[in-house]
Design a protein around this motif. Structure first.
Motif, PDB file in Angstrom:
ATOM      1  N   THR A  86      26.397 -22.812  50.166  1.00 20.08           N
ATOM      2  CA  THR A  86      25.955 -24.068  50.807  1.00 20.08           C
ATOM      3  C   THR A  86      25.921 -25.115  50.016  1.00 20.08           C
ATOM      4  OG1 THR A  86      24.740 -23.314  52.354  1.00 20.08           O
ATOM      5  CG2 THR A  86      26.165 -23.051  53.364  1.00 20.08           C
ATOM      6  N   HIS A  87      24.418 -24.477  49.178  1.00 18.91           N
ATOM      7  CA  HIS A  87      24.194 -25.545  48.232  1.00 18.91           C
ATOM      8  C   HIS A  87      23.440 -24.877  47.169  1.00 18.91           C
ATOM      9  CE1 HIS A  87      21.631 -29.237  46.990  1.00 18.91           C
ATOM     10  NE2 HIS A  87      22.677 -29.102  45.879  1.00 18.91           N
ATOM     11  N   PRO A  88      24.492 -24.444  46.269  1.00 18.48           N
ATOM     12  CA  PRO A  88      23.960 -24.079  44.803  1.00 18.48           C
ATOM     13  C   PRO A  88      23.188 -25.133  43.723  1.00 18.48           C
ATOM     14  CG  PRO A  88      26.270 -23.917  44.342  1.00 18.48           C
ATOM     15  CD  PRO A  88      26.377 -24.736  46.167  1.00 18.48           C
ATOM     16  N   VAL A  89      22.605 -24.843  42.676  1.00 16.33           N
ATOM     17  CA  VAL A  89      22.511 -25.124  41.828  1.00 16.33           C
ATOM     18  C   VAL A  89      22.138 -24.055  40.356  1.00 16.33           C
ATOM     19  CG1 VAL A  89      21.247 -26.829  42.722  1.00 16.33           C
ATOM     20  CG2 VAL A  89      19.592 -25.447  42.039  1.00 16.33           C
ATOM     21  N   SER A  90      22.562 -24.986  39.049  1.00 18.99           N
ATOM     22  CA  SER A  90      22.338 -23.829  38.412  1.00 18.99           C
ATOM     23  C   SER A  90      20.865 -24.598  37.128  1.00 18.99           C
ATOM     24  CB  SER A  90      23.619 -24.069  37.066  1.00 18.99           C
ATOM     25  OG  SER A  90      23.973 -25.483  36.550  1.00 18.99           O
ATOM     26  N   TYR A  91      19.815 -24.256  36.649  1.00 21.21           N
ATOM     27  CA  TYR A  91      19.252 -24.713  35.756  1.00 21.21           C
ATOM     28  C   TYR A  91      19.439 -24.381  34.404  1.00 21.21           C
ATOM     29  CZ  TYR A  91      16.675 -24.161  40.048  1.00 21.21           C
ATOM     30  OH  TYR A  91      16.235 -24.616  41.362  1.00 21.21           O
ATOM     31  N   VAL A  92      19.098 -25.808  33.063  1.00 22.38           N
ATOM     32  CA  VAL A  92      18.985 -25.556  32.459  1.00 22.38           C
ATOM     33  C   VAL A  92      17.322 -25.511  31.940  1.00 22.38           C
ATOM     34  CG1 VAL A  92      19.725 -26.864  29.807  1.00 22.38           C
ATOM     35  CG2 VAL A  92      21.124 -26.811  32.080  1.00 22.38           C
ATOM     36  N   ILE A  93      16.793 -24.866  31.222  1.00 31.41           N
ATOM     37  CA  ILE A  93      15.544 -23.825  30.908  1.00 31.41           C
ATOM     38  C   ILE A  93      15.475 -24.123  29.429  1.00 31.41           C
ATOM     39  CG2 ILE A  93      13.587 -23.193  31.537  1.00 31.41           C
ATOM     40  CD1 ILE A  93      15.309 -21.611  32.779  1.00 31.41           C
ATOM     41  N   GLU A  94      14.651 -25.637  28.725  1.00 29.85           N
ATOM     42  CA  GLU A  94      14.439 -26.178  28.031  1.00 29.85           C
ATOM     43  C   GLU A  94      12.871 -25.567  27.314  1.00 29.85           C
ATOM     44  OE1 GLU A  94      17.345 -29.673  26.566  1.00 29.85           O
ATOM     45  OE2 GLU A  94      15.141 -30.093  27.710  1.00 29.85           O
ATOM     46  N   HIS A  95      12.722 -24.941  25.617  1.00 30.82           N
ATOM     47  CA  HIS A  95      11.978 -25.041  25.202  1.00 30.82           C
ATOM     48  C   HIS A  95      11.637 -25.245  23.178  1.00 30.82           C
ATOM     49  CE1 HIS A  95       8.440 -21.931  23.853  1.00 30.82           C
ATOM     50  NE2 HIS A  95       8.359 -22.627  24.527  1.00 30.82           N
ATOM     51  N   ASP A  96      10.885 -25.543  22.782  1.00 33.03           N
ATOM     52  CA  ASP A  96      10.817 -26.397  21.517  1.00 33.03           C
ATOM     53  C   ASP A  96      11.442 -24.857  20.795  1.00 33.03           C
ATOM     54  OD1 ASP A  96       8.895 -27.856  21.743  1.00 33.03           O
ATOM     55  OD2 ASP A  96       7.299 -26.873  20.944  1.00 33.03           O
ATOM     56  N   ALA A  97      11.794 -23.323  21.044  1.00 35.23           N
ATOM     57  CA  ALA A  97      12.601 -22.263  20.264  1.00 35.23           C
ATOM     58  C   ALA A  97      13.528 -22.211  20.857  1.00 35.23           C
ATOM     59  CB  ALA A  97      11.823 -20.552  20.988  1.00 35.23           C
ATOM     60  N   GLY A  98      13.814 -22.996  22.468  1.00 41.62           N
ATOM     61  CA  GLY A  98      15.577 -22.738  22.328  1.00 41.62           C
ATOM     62  C   GLY A  98      15.743 -23.144  23.299  1.00 41.62           C
ATOM     63  N   THR A  99      16.875 -23.047  23.877  1.00 43.34           N
ATOM     64  CA  THR A  99      17.489 -23.161  25.736  1.00 43.34           C
ATOM     65  C   THR A  99      18.038 -22.398  25.835  1.00 43.34           C
ATOM     66  OG1 THR A  99      17.541 -25.763  24.637  1.00 43.34           O
ATOM     67  CG2 THR A  99      19.083 -24.569  26.864  1.00 43.34           C
ATOM     68  N   VAL A 100      17.881 -21.622  27.141  1.00 47.84           N
ATOM     69  CA  VAL A 100      18.348 -21.350  28.602  1.00 47.84           C
ATOM     70  C   VAL A 100      19.324 -21.197  29.073  1.00 47.84           C
ATOM     71  CG1 VAL A 100      17.584 -19.160  30.151  1.00 47.84           C
ATOM     72  CG2 VAL A 100      16.319 -19.286  27.743  1.00 47.84           C
ATOM     73  N   PHE A 101      20.340 -21.262  30.470  1.00 49.86           N
ATOM     74  CA  PHE A 101      21.600 -21.950  30.959  1.00 49.86           C
ATOM     75  C   PHE A 101      21.228 -20.713  31.962  1.00 49.86           C
ATOM     76  CE2 PHE A 101      25.375 -22.838  33.029  1.00 49.86           C
ATOM     77  CZ  PHE A 101      25.258 -23.178  33.794  1.00 49.86           C
ATOM     78  N   HIS A 102      20.732 -20.769  33.675  1.00 45.00           N
ATOM     79  CA  HIS A 102      20.974 -19.616  34.839  1.00 45.00           C
ATOM     80  C   HIS A 102      21.846 -20.518  35.316  1.00 45.00           C
ATOM     81  CE1 HIS A 102      20.862 -17.255  38.288  1.00 45.00           C
ATOM     82  NE2 HIS A 102      19.911 -16.428  37.055  1.00 45.00           N
ATOM     83  N   ALA A 103      23.533 -20.217  36.003  1.00 42.79           N
ATOM     84  CA  ALA A 103      24.027 -20.271  36.504  1.00 42.79           C
ATOM     85  C   ALA A 103      24.243 -20.368  37.306  1.00 42.79           C
ATOM     86  CB  ALA A 103      26.162 -19.988  36.042  1.00 42.79           C
TER      87      ALA A 103
END
Length: 274
Positions: free
Chosen positions: A154-171
């Motif tokens: 009904t209301h999903p989100v994703s996350y972009v997680i940034e760090h000095d070492a790189g970026t992770v995306f969880h959909a």
């Protein structure tokens, strides 16, 4: 009461880890732990129960008992489904560590309906509602809340997680989305996590039904290409009887596209690094 098949070795391995950048552990299903070089520890969708047999039957071990988690700064919830927001899996982590849970409104609605603050030692201040377009910081991580295309939620989100070492995306459990191309242009995604599975029969006997909850091989690569993911880590393929899949087949589907550059095939308990 959650009971682990593995004892406490994985929580202790996470606690003892001292990554140079970001270490990421796959918990099976769509659960992950991220730990940064400064010690900040994030959990995403940890699910530690067995499903609801005979309809949904867990096919992998329960990797740890939530009471064994001594260090956590935040839990990120992607959507309201039980294998992503679950009191017995997540509330003991919040109660034992003082971590904050970040999740969209319908996910926190589950928390309220299940009475987490009544059953466990959790304060309302540990529950933070998020929505698309927001940004917040947890320790050394900057987290952006983005769109997710999960027609079953009904209301999903994703996350972009940034760090000095790189970026992770969880959909979350997202299928391909028109917004993914914009996300791919806005962020330089080093590691992207996308749910992958087959179409199968869920349930038993007359109650069984043809079910398609996750992206198939072509949809996963379509999404990864739009997102411009360097390393693709497929998730969820291991979890439910009738919907399991072989992530190695994605090599054949990915080879003629610009992205992903590389497949990161991980099993429950595995660690990868940025």
């Amino acid at each position: 009461m959650v009971e682990s098949d593995w004892g406490d070795w994985l929580p202790r391995a996470i606690e003892d880890a001292d990554p140079d950048g970001v270490a990421i552990w796959y918990l099976g299903c769509n659960g992950f732990v991220l730990k940064g070089s400064g010690g900040t520890t994030l959990f995403i969708d940890p699910y530690l129960e067995s499903g609801n047999p005979p309809r949904t039957i867990r096919m992998i071990p329960v990797p740890f008992d939530p009471e064994e988690i001594a260090e956590a700064d935040a839990i990120l919830g992607t959507h309201e489904h039980t294998d992503h927001i679950d009191g017995p899996s997540q509330a003991p982590i919040l109660a034992g560590t003082g971590a904050t849970m970040y999740a969209p409104d319908d996910s926190l609605g589950v928390v309220e309906d299940e009475g987490w603050t009544d059953e466990w030692a959790i304060e309302e201040s540990q529950l933070e509602e998020v929505e698309e377009g927001e940004e917040f910081e947890v320790g050394e991580f900057t987290i952006h809340v983005e769109h997710s295309n999960d027609p079953d939620a009904t209301h999903p989100v994703s996350y972009v997680i940034e760090h000095d070492a790189g970026t992770v995306f969880h959909a979350g459990d997202s299928k391909p989305s028109e917004e993914f191309a914009d996300i791919g242009r806005e962020y330089d995604i080093d590691l992207g996590i996308l749910a992958f599975g087959t179409v199968g029969m869920v349930g038993e006997g007359d109650e069984a039904s043809r079910t398609r909850w996750y992206s198939d091989e072509n949809e996963v690569i379509e999404a990864a290409n739009d997102l411009r993911i360097d390393r693709l880590l497929p998730s969820h393929w291991d979890m439910w009887k009738g919907l399991t899949a072989d992530p190695k087949v994605l090599h054949h589907h990915a080879r003629s596209f610009d992205y992903p550059r590389r497949l990161e095939i991980s099993e429950i308990g595995d660690r990868v690094d940025l």
